[in-house]
Design a protein around this motif. Structure first.
Motif, mmCIF file in Angstrom:
data_model
loop_
_atom_site.group_PDB
_atom_site.id
_atom_site.type_symbol
_atom_site.label_atom_id
_atom_site.label_comp_id
_atom_site.label_asym_id
_atom_site.label_seq_id
_atom_site.Cartn_x
_atom_site.Cartn_y
_atom_site.Cartn_z
ATOM 1 N N HIS A 193 0.830 -1.211 0.000
ATOM 2 C CA HIS A 193 0.000 0.000 0.000
ATOM 3 C C HIS A 193 0.856 1.249 0.000
ATOM 4 N N HIS A 278 -9.583 -7.687 -1.501
ATOM 5 C CA HIS A 278 -10.720 -6.761 -1.595
ATOM 6 C C HIS A 278 -11.594 -7.054 -2.815
ATOM 7 N N SER A 281 -16.074 -10.800 -2.041
ATOM 8 C CA SER A 281 -17.113 -10.030 -1.335
ATOM 9 C C SER A 281 -18.300 -10.889 -0.929
ATOM 10 N N SER A 304 -12.271 -0.161 11.186
ATOM 11 C CA SER A 304 -13.053 0.224 10.003
ATOM 12 C C SER A 304 -13.118 -0.886 8.965
ATOM 13 N N GLU A 305 -12.316 -1.952 9.172
ATOM 14 C CA GLU A 305 -12.263 -3.047 8.207
ATOM 15 C C GLU A 305 -12.261 -4.390 8.924
ATOM 16 N N SER A 306 -12.672 -5.408 8.195
ATOM 17 C CA SER A 306 -12.630 -6.773 8.717
ATOM 18 C C SER A 306 -11.876 -7.661 7.733
ATOM 19 N N LEU A 320 -11.200 -9.011 2.411
ATOM 20 C CA LEU A 320 -11.130 -7.703 3.061
ATOM 21 C C LEU A 320 -12.448 -6.987 2.823
ATOM 22 N N SER A 321 -13.120 -6.639 3.920
ATOM 23 C CA SER A 321 -14.423 -5.998 3.806
ATOM 24 C C SER A 321 -14.465 -4.753 4.674
ATOM 25 N N HIS A 322 -15.087 -3.690 4.189
ATOM 26 C CA HIS A 322 -15.258 -2.475 4.984
ATOM 27 C C HIS A 322 -16.304 -2.712 6.060
ATOM 28 N N GLY A 323 -16.070 -2.125 7.226
ATOM 29 C CA GLY A 323 -17.007 -2.264 8.328
ATOM 30 C C GLY A 323 -16.707 -3.476 9.183
#
Length: 359
Positions: A193, A278, A281, A304-306, A320-323
């Protein structure tokens, strides 16, 4: 222009750098990306002149500098483990390369204070390094590299000891500073990143070899091989070996991933399919996405991510998921793979077809 021509370095019978050829232009930002012990620091030391290659040559602006010692090169290098002069103040540490170069006092003062302001060091200019935090000491080493106005600046994971806010600021500012001076800027990191945030060009390294070099976003989106794709993935790249049969790559249970149209002509055989965490999903992103059933191993929540670790057909994937996702171990879930985002590699690990993945 800095050129490495078939450079190799062997130490005690062990090969640290293997047949590396690179060309770096003035004013360019170049990232060396690879895991620990992949050869990043060894390659930088060769570029700087701290070490001499066992074979091959190093050229700078058309001159062979292979045997030239570092003292005769206009090079600045900053390591993750900062190096400062303990008996000097922060001001004198930053000013030291300018004093060696015989720069006048007024210019030294201006350059030192500008660098100190950029790196938030102004309140500490009269302190000695031992009275600073680790992050402040690293910033002092960075400031000294900035004022040196070197033609080649080598930064070996230089921001690792800094707080988040300052890291983000310096990632944006440092490339601009050195680009304006026409400097060749080389930045080593283990973090994909960080390479993407910096931009410029990226060379991916594995076991002392450069596996690919080019514009950072191109290397990320269109890796030449499986090693490069894995180097440029954090969390790790999801991968599975599948067999192509006609228009599909076949998964367990008879589920098939449609073969992308640009790869329709490849032979029916076994291939490795790869995709980023990512790009897996819980919700169907489009009509082409393929559902598969997988079992949850563990869920890591970072705020903020899981990060959901999944078991499928004897392989481990990461989603990788948001929330925040409240998924329990051994729970079965349906996840979706989007064919637009898959990378395809043959049995030797080489990328199949000239594909550019969707963002």
């Amino acid at each position: 222009m800095l050129e490495l021509r078939n450079v190799a370095k062997v130490v005690g019978g062990l090969s640290h750098i293997n047949d590396v050829s690179l060309t770096l232009q003035h004013g360019s930002l170049n990232v060396l990306l690879g895991p620990t012990l992949s050869g990043k620091t060894s390659l930088m030391r060769l570029m700087a002149g701290l070490d001499r290659p066992t074979s091959g040559s190093i050229w700078f602006d058309g001159a062979d500098v292979t045997g030239m010692p570092v003292q005769k090169r206009n090079v600045a290098m900053v390591y993750q483990q900062f190096i400062n002069y303990p008996a000097m103040t922060v001001y004198e540490n930053i000013a030291s390369p300018l004093r060696v170069a015989g720069v006048d006092r007024a210019t030294i003062d201006r350059e030192v204070r500008q660098a100190a302001d950029l790196l938030k060091l102004t309140p500490y200019l009269q302190r000695t390094p031992l009275n600073l935090s680790g992050g402040q000491q690293q910033r002092t080493a960075l400031a000294r590299a900035i004022v040196k106005n070197a033609r080649l600046v080598l930064l070996d994971e230089p921001l690792a000891n800094l707080d988040y806010k300052l890291r983000e600021e310096l990632r944006a500012e440092l490339p601009k500073i050195f680009a304006e001076a026409g400097t060749i800027f080389v930045y080593a990191t283990t973090e994909p990143h960080e390479a993407l945030l910096l931009g410029g060009n990226t060379a991916t390294l594995s076991e002392g070899r450069v596996t690919q070099f080019g514009p950072t976003i191109d290397v990320f989106r269109k890796p030449d091989d499986l090693i490069t794709a894995r180097t440029f993935a954090d969390p790790p790249l999801n991968a599975i070996v599948l067999r192509k049969a006609g228009a599909k790559f076949l998964l367990d249970g008879g589920v098939g991933i449609p073969v992308p149209a640009d790869l329709a002509g490849i032979a029916d055989a076994s291939y490795t399919i790869g995709f980023q965490p990512h790009h897996l999903s819980l919700q169907r992103p489009n009509e082409q996405a393929v559902p598969v059933r997988a079992k949850v191993s563990i869920t890591e929540i970072t705020g903020s991510e899981s990060f959901v670790h999944l078991d499928f057909a004897d392989v481990r994937w990461v989603m990788l998921s948001h929330g925040i996702l409240d998924l329990k171990p051994d729970e079965e879930v349906e996840v979706f793979i989007d064919p637009r985002h898959i990378m395809v590699f043959d049995a030797s690990g080489r990328s199949v077809g000239a594909r550019r993945l969707a963002a």
